[in-house]
Design a protein around this motif. Structure first.
Motif, PDB file in Angstrom:
ATOM      1  N   ASP A  39       0.832  -1.196   0.000  1.00 58.69           N
ATOM      2  CA  ASP A  39       0.000   0.000   0.000  1.00 58.69           C
ATOM      3  C   ASP A  39       0.875   1.258   0.000  1.00 58.69           C
ATOM      4  O   ASP A  39       0.615   2.201  -0.749  1.00 58.69           O
ATOM      5  N   THR A  40       1.910   1.248   0.819  1.00 55.12           N
ATOM      6  CA  THR A  40       2.824   2.394   0.870  1.00 55.12           C
ATOM      7  C   THR A  40       3.552   2.566  -0.457  1.00 55.12           C
ATOM      8  O   THR A  40       3.685   3.684  -0.966  1.00 55.12           O
ATOM      9  N   ALA A  41       4.005   1.473  -1.037  1.00 55.04           N
ATOM     10  CA  ALA A  41       4.696   1.541  -2.323  1.00 55.04           C
ATOM     11  C   ALA A  41       3.768   2.108  -3.408  1.00 55.04           C
ATOM     12  O   ALA A  41       4.201   2.908  -4.240  1.00 55.04           O
ATOM     13  N   ALA A  42       2.510   1.713  -3.375  1.00 51.50           N
ATOM     14  CA  ALA A  42       1.551   2.201  -4.368  1.00 51.50           C
ATOM     15  C   ALA A  42       1.384   3.715  -4.269  1.00 51.50           C
ATOM     16  O   ALA A  42       1.184   4.395  -5.283  1.00 51.50           O
ATOM     17  N   ARG A  43       1.486   4.251  -3.062  1.00 51.85           N
ATOM     18  CA  ARG A  43       1.370   5.706  -2.889  1.00 51.85           C
ATOM     19  C   ARG A  43       2.542   6.445  -3.512  1.00 51.85           C
ATOM     20  O   ARG A  43       2.420   7.606  -3.881  1.00 51.85           O
ATOM     21  N   PHE A  44       3.686   5.787  -3.602  1.00 51.60           N
ATOM     22  CA  PHE A  44       4.867   6.395  -4.212  1.00 51.60           C
ATOM     23  C   PHE A  44       4.895   6.213  -5.733  1.00 51.60           C
ATOM     24  O   PHE A  44       5.693   6.840  -6.415  1.00 51.60           O
ATOM     25  N   ALA A  45       4.051   5.340  -6.239  1.00 49.09           N
ATOM     26  CA  ALA A  45       4.047   5.021  -7.669  1.00 49.09           C
ATOM     27  C   ALA A  45       3.556   6.211  -8.483  1.00 49.09           C
ATOM     28  O   ALA A  45       2.829   7.079  -7.986  1.00 49.09           O
ATOM     29  N   GLU A  46       3.921   6.212  -9.735  1.00 49.99           N
ATOM     30  CA  GLU A  46       3.476   7.264 -10.640  1.00 49.99           C
ATOM     31  C   GLU A  46       1.996   7.059 -10.947  1.00 49.99           C
ATOM     32  O   GLU A  46       1.532   5.922 -11.075  1.00 49.99           O
ATOM     33  N   PRO A  47       1.246   8.160 -11.090  1.00 46.78           N
ATOM     34  CA  PRO A  47      -0.183   8.025 -11.406  1.00 46.78           C
ATOM     35  C   PRO A  47      -0.405   7.290 -12.723  1.00 46.78           C
ATOM     36  O   PRO A  47       0.443   7.314 -13.614  1.00 46.78           O
ATOM     37  N   SER A  48      -1.573   6.678 -12.862  1.00 47.23           N
ATOM     38  CA  SER A  48      -1.906   5.942 -14.083  1.00 47.23           C
ATOM     39  C   SER A  48      -2.042   6.906 -15.261  1.00 47.23           C
ATOM     40  O   SER A  48      -2.254   8.111 -15.085  1.00 47.23           O
ATOM     41  N   GLU A  49      -1.959   6.348 -16.464  1.00 45.67           N
ATOM     42  CA  GLU A  49      -2.114   7.160 -17.671  1.00 45.67           C
ATOM     43  C   GLU A  49      -3.512   7.785 -17.727  1.00 45.67           C
ATOM     44  O   GLU A  49      -3.669   8.927 -18.163  1.00 45.67           O
ATOM     45  N   ALA A  50      -4.524   7.049 -17.282  1.00 46.00           N
ATOM     46  CA  ALA A  50      -5.892   7.575 -17.286  1.00 46.00           C
ATOM     47  C   ALA A  50      -6.006   8.772 -16.349  1.00 46.00           C
ATOM     48  O   ALA A  50      -6.645   9.786 -16.678  1.00 46.00           O
ATOM     49  N   TYR A  51      -5.379   8.680 -15.169  1.00 44.74           N
ATOM     50  CA  TYR A  51      -5.427   9.787 -14.216  1.00 44.74           C
ATOM     51  C   TYR A  51      -4.692  11.008 -14.778  1.00 44.74           C
ATOM     52  O   TYR A  51      -5.179  12.139 -14.679  1.00 44.74           O
ATOM     53  N   LYS A  52      -3.520  10.771 -15.397  1.00 44.80           N
ATOM     54  CA  LYS A  52      -2.763  11.887 -15.974  1.00 44.80           C
ATOM     55  C   LYS A  52      -3.569  12.575 -17.081  1.00 44.80           C
ATOM     56  O   LYS A  52      -3.596  13.801 -17.162  1.00 44.80           O
TER      57      LYS A  52
END
Length: 81
Positions: A39-52
């Motif tokens: 969960d913590t790692a996911a928060r550091f991940a780059e946003p999805s292409e759809a979100y961008k």
């Protein structure tokens, strides 16, 4: 996506706290630690292409002056909060 095993060392107090939290969530300690780390790692991940793409569209609308927004107070009043 693959999985990798890692050996970690935590102090006894941290383990005690994590065990209590795991029990509250009805998880094993191992499962709880894995869940929290992922969960913590996911928060550091780059946003999805759809979100961008959605955010780029919002920025474009704001720059063009066509973005419609409401204040928090207006939203609360609309829903009776």
């Amino acid at each position: 996506m693959g999985k990798t095993k890692k050996l970690i060392e935590l102090d006894d107090k941290a383990i005690e706290i994590l065990e209590k939290q795991a029990k509250i969530q009805k998880r094993s300690l191992k499962n709880y630690i894995e869940y929290m780390l992922e969960d913590t790692a996911a928060r550091f991940a780059e946003p999805s292409e759809a979100y961008k793409a959605m955010m780029d569209d919002m920025i474009k609308k704001d720059n063009e002056g066509i973005l419609r927004t409401q204040s928090w107070e207006a939203i609360k009043a609309q829903y009776g909060k």
